[in-house]
Design a protein around this motif. Structure first.
Motif, PDB file in Angstrom:
ATOM      1  N   THR A  45       0.843  -1.191   0.000  1.00  0.00           N
ATOM      2  CA  THR A  45       0.000   0.000   0.000  1.00  0.00           C
ATOM      3  C   THR A  45       0.877   1.239   0.000  1.00  0.00           C
ATOM      4  O   THR A  45       2.101   1.179   0.166  1.00  0.00           O
ATOM      5  CB  THR A  45      -0.914   0.004   1.238  1.00  0.00           C
ATOM      6  OG1 THR A  45      -0.106   0.106   2.419  1.00  0.00           O
ATOM      7  CG2 THR A  45      -1.742  -1.272   1.302  1.00  0.00           C
ATOM      8  N   LYS A 744      -7.988  -3.084   3.442  1.00  0.00           N
ATOM      9  CA  LYS A 744      -7.630  -2.577   4.757  1.00  0.00           C
ATOM     10  C   LYS A 744      -7.121  -3.666   5.685  1.00  0.00           C
ATOM     11  O   LYS A 744      -6.499  -3.371   6.706  1.00  0.00           O
ATOM     12  CB  LYS A 744      -8.828  -1.866   5.390  1.00  0.00           C
ATOM     13  CG  LYS A 744     -10.004  -2.795   5.733  1.00  0.00           C
ATOM     14  CD  LYS A 744     -11.140  -2.016   6.360  1.00  0.00           C
ATOM     15  CE  LYS A 744     -12.306  -2.929   6.749  1.00  0.00           C
ATOM     16  NZ  LYS A 744     -13.415  -2.177   7.367  1.00  0.00           N
ATOM     17  N   SER A 745      -7.362  -4.935   5.329  1.00  0.00           N
ATOM     18  CA  SER A 745      -6.910  -6.045   6.171  1.00  0.00           C
ATOM     19  C   SER A 745      -5.640  -6.696   5.648  1.00  0.00           C
ATOM     20  O   SER A 745      -5.173  -7.685   6.205  1.00  0.00           O
ATOM     21  CB  SER A 745      -8.021  -7.105   6.276  1.00  0.00           C
ATOM     22  OG  SER A 745      -9.180  -6.556   6.848  1.00  0.00           O
TER      23      SER A 745
END
Length: 771
Positions: A45, A744-745
């Protein structure tokens, strides 16, 4: 807002530590800056990338080359530069290649537009108006070469900076007359391959690298299985690269001095190129590329690395490959060789030139652990033939020999006579054959092949003295006839061409004839390549052609299509075959499934100083579960091929987390396609060795895909390999528009991957989030 103009991979060199990152060049109006980014080893990310520092390009800004320790600048080697701005300083190493050249060119162009100062270009002009010298960046009274460093004088042969139709024509005509100004001179090449089984070097490698009395001119040294750790596989990072590089450097022939030209590595596949120091300036146009052929056809546990370069006026490509293991996988090995040849393409140093393939070189040297075995041979019979040194009888059962004779692999390549015993598999530390539970039958896994009309094999042998692996290293020594330019003859040929071009009619307009202008691709399937070809036949005027983008479009074609070649040059009355390749992948499948996009496109073929030709491309795509959202598949009770296009579109475009009451039937908890693949693996592959690491076979994947899309069987039919089912499962998950694990995980999932208890907590959190 700052606009990012260019970026290039950079290695920061503070003291003895080396940190990898990116050097970016951005601008805002007349302001320019260099930004240094660093990142964690497995960046996923934006949070994984950090802006380390910013250097404004202002008065006092300088970029200075840091000379190597021995003060020998080798064309093709990485360049270390010192960047200073005000009181800030940065020491970086930029990798050799077209990316670095483009980056430095952009810095030069943006820094001081219209000024003849520290960033002015300093090209040398030839009589024909060509730029014969490499562009250089002047800073602080020093010259920093770009990545394109040509050999001195005309030994580079042809101009490396084509500047339009005239220069391209000069280059082509010089190539045709090459025999009039070059002569062949033999140079000695050492080629070696060694599968080190994840071991570190022990002692000198001279019994392998320096066994001949005459020192080679060029060394090409390849390793496989450099590091077998998970860190090397997932992060492509290993300390053993430096260990083996040092061991090789210290073991080169003592009768000459050598300099490293290039190093390239993909996971455990390493290739090193050295040249005698007095010959270094005759090497140019060095590029390196990698191709992974492991799981999903991309991972780097199997595949190849290559270095291409120009030596005097001859082009050479060296390939180091590690192919699939196990005796029964010879068809997979054949496919991997074809994949490497198809996907290994080198970016030319100058923009606008077509990509170079492996076989587009004068000389190709192919080495590595090719993993071909003996066909269905009894262990005791093999050992008996080895003991009597009847290698010729044993070689008749060699898979590589059988496949080459059937023209199924390495067509156009040659291999020397094998007069040494098999190089695999030994008990590490000894010369004894494998006596483990696996008890592998001996085989010539480690091979060296070549193609080229001017190559003569001098020796081909294994080296039993090195014992720290379950393989033995292999070497081959070649005399390679290299085209060396005679300066006087070159100038005569060049001047004659220029005079003849001056007589040509400048007003001539090129025109071509196309053998076909409409192309129909029928029944296109997911990840199944279809190719349609046509011929461009040129008239009496030389011309340059190129597919160009249409107004308001960034690319010349849709993302599912590509033309090979997409640009080129045609001599008078010559022709070229263009292949239009269509392949639907994860990036295009979803829109085609839903009907938002169709297989329709118009290509514009442009002639320099001529007219445009329009080509129509159309086809029909067979919907596939690959590329469909999970939610869509849960609502599909029938195979996707049996559904109406309107129903597929409605389900694909359905918003996420739609109320089930909106639909007449309750959706499935798990897509039936996903359940069938997982169910088969649970039933038959729980204890399969190398599952999710070894790739499957392409025909078997296509069969699995068709079973899932058509529902011809309620459960997957018999397939030859569980690896194919495992790869199909990974390709299915990769094709999902939304990942199974939400973005997000990602971080928490990776951090908990090594702990069952923590992984269970993450899984529970995901379930609660869905509820």
């Amino acid at each position: 807002m700052w606009l990012q103009a260019q970026k290039v991979q950079a290695y920061m060199v503070p003291d003895s530590a080396v940190t990898e990152g990116w050097l970016g060049f951005s601008f805002l109006a007349r302001l320019c800056r260099l930004c240094l980014y660093t990142h964690r080893r497995m960046a996923i990310t934006a949070e994984d990338v950090c802006l380390d520092r910013v250097l404004l390009i202002q008065e006092g800004f300088a970029v200075e080359e840091v000379p190597p320790e021995n003060n020998l600048q080798i064309p093709g080697s990485d360049v270390t530069v010192q960047v200073t701005s005000g009181g800030a300083s940065l020491l970086v190493r930029l990798p050799f290649g077209s990316h670095t050249q483009t980056f430095l060119r952009e810095v030069r162009r943006r820094c001081s537009p219209g000024k003849k100062d520290a960033t002015a270009a300093d090209p040398e002009q030839s009589a024909a108006g060509e730029v014969t010298g490499a562009p250089r960046l002047k800073t602080a009274n020093k010259m920093v070469p770009s990545s394109s460093v040509p050999a001195s004088g005309p030994t580079q042969g042809l101009s490396t900076r084509p500047c339009g139709l005239r220069d391209t024509l000069v280059k082509s005509l010089l190539k045709q007359k090459e025999s009039s100004y070059t002569h062949l001179q033999n140079f000695r090449f050492f080629v070696g391959t060694y599968n080190v089984n994840g071991q570190s070097p022990r002692g000198s490698l001279r019994p392998w690298l320096s066994q001949d009395g005459e020192p080679p001119d060029i060394y090409c040294v390849g390793f496989q299985e450099l590091d077998l750790s998970k860190e090397a596989f997932f992060f492509n990072d290993t300390p053993k690269e430096e260990e083996w590089f040092k061991a090789v450097t210290e073991s080169l022939h003592p009768g000459a001095k050598y300099a490293k030209v290039k190093l390239v590595r993909l996971v455990g596949i390493l290739l090193l190129l050295y040249v005698r120091t007095e010959l270094a300036m005759n090497i140019s146009e060095v590029e390196a590329e990698t191709v992974g052929t492991g799981i999903m056809g991309r991972m780097g546990n199997k595949g190849g690395v290559a270095i291409r370069f120009q030596f005097h006026n001859s082009t050479v490509c060296v390939v180091n490959a590690h192919l699939a293991a196990h005796p029964e996988e010879y068809e997979r090995r054949n496919q991997e060789v074809r994949d490497i040849c198809a996907r290994m393409q080198f970016h030319p140093l100058e923009p606008g030139c077509p990509l170079l393939a492996i076989k587009e070189h004068d000389v190709v040297l192919w080495l590595g652990d090719l993993n071909y075995r003996l066909e269905e041979q009894d262990m005791e019979r093999v050992k008996k033939l080895i003991q009597t040194q009847d290698f010729q009888a044993l070689h008749q059962h060699d898979q590589l020999k059988i496949q080459r004779e059937a023209k199924l692999v390495f067509e156009g390549f040659q291999e020397g006579e094998i007069s040494f015993q098999p190089t695999y598999k030994y008990n590490p530390g000894s010369d004894d054959w494998d006596d483990s539970a696996e008890c592998r039958v001996p085989a010539w896994c480690d091979r060296i092949l070549w193609s080229g009309k001017t190559v003569s094999l001098l020796s081909y042998q294994s080296h039993m003295a090195l014992k720290n692996s379950d393989h033995k290293p292999v070497s081959a020594i070649f005399d390679v006839g290299v085209k060396v330019v005679d300066k006087k003859s070159y100038c005569k040929a060049f001047e004659g061409i220029v005079r003849s071009l001056d007589k040509m009619e400048n007003a001539s307009i090129p025109s071509v004839t196309l053998s076909k202008r409409e192309f129909l691709f029928k029944d296109v399937k997911y990840l199944q390549l279809q190719v349609e070809s046509f011929t461009i036949s040129n008239g009496p005027v030389p011309c340059q052609f190129e597919f160009i983008s249409k107004p308001n479009e960034d690319a010349y074609c849709k993302p599912w299509l590509i033309a090979k070649p997409s640009k080129g040059f045609l001599m008078p009355d010559s022709e070229v075959v263009i292949a239009l390749e269509l392949c639907v992948n994860k990036s295009t499948a979803t829109a085609l499934n839903s009907g938002e996009e169709k297989l329709e496109d118009i290509l514009v073929l442009h002639l320099d100083r001529g007219k445009d030709y329009f080509l129509s491309v159309s086809g029909n795509y067979l919907p596939s579960c690959f590329g469909c959202p999970i939610q869509t598949l849960c609502y599909m009770k029938e195979p996707i091929r049996e559904m109406l296009p309107e129903a597929i579109r409605e389900l694909t475009l359905m918003p996420l987390l739609t109320d089930d009451a909106f639909w007449e039937e309750k959706p499935l908890d798990v897509p039936k396609e996903l359940w069938m693949m997982v169910d088969l693996l649970c039933r038959s592959a729980c204890h399969q060795e190398g599952l999710f690491q070894q790739p499957g076979l392409r025909p078997e994947f296509e069969q699995i895909r068709d079973w899932l899309d058509t529902g011809t069987l309620d459960v997957l039919g018999p397939v030859a390999s569980n690896h194919s089912v495992a790869e199909a499962l990974l390709l299915f998950l990769e094709s999902l528009p939304e990942p199974v694990v939400c973005y997000k995980s990602y971080r928490s999932s990776l951090e908990c991957a090594n702990s069952y208890e923590m992984s269970s907590q993450v899984r529970q959190a995901l379930r609660e989030g869905q509820d």
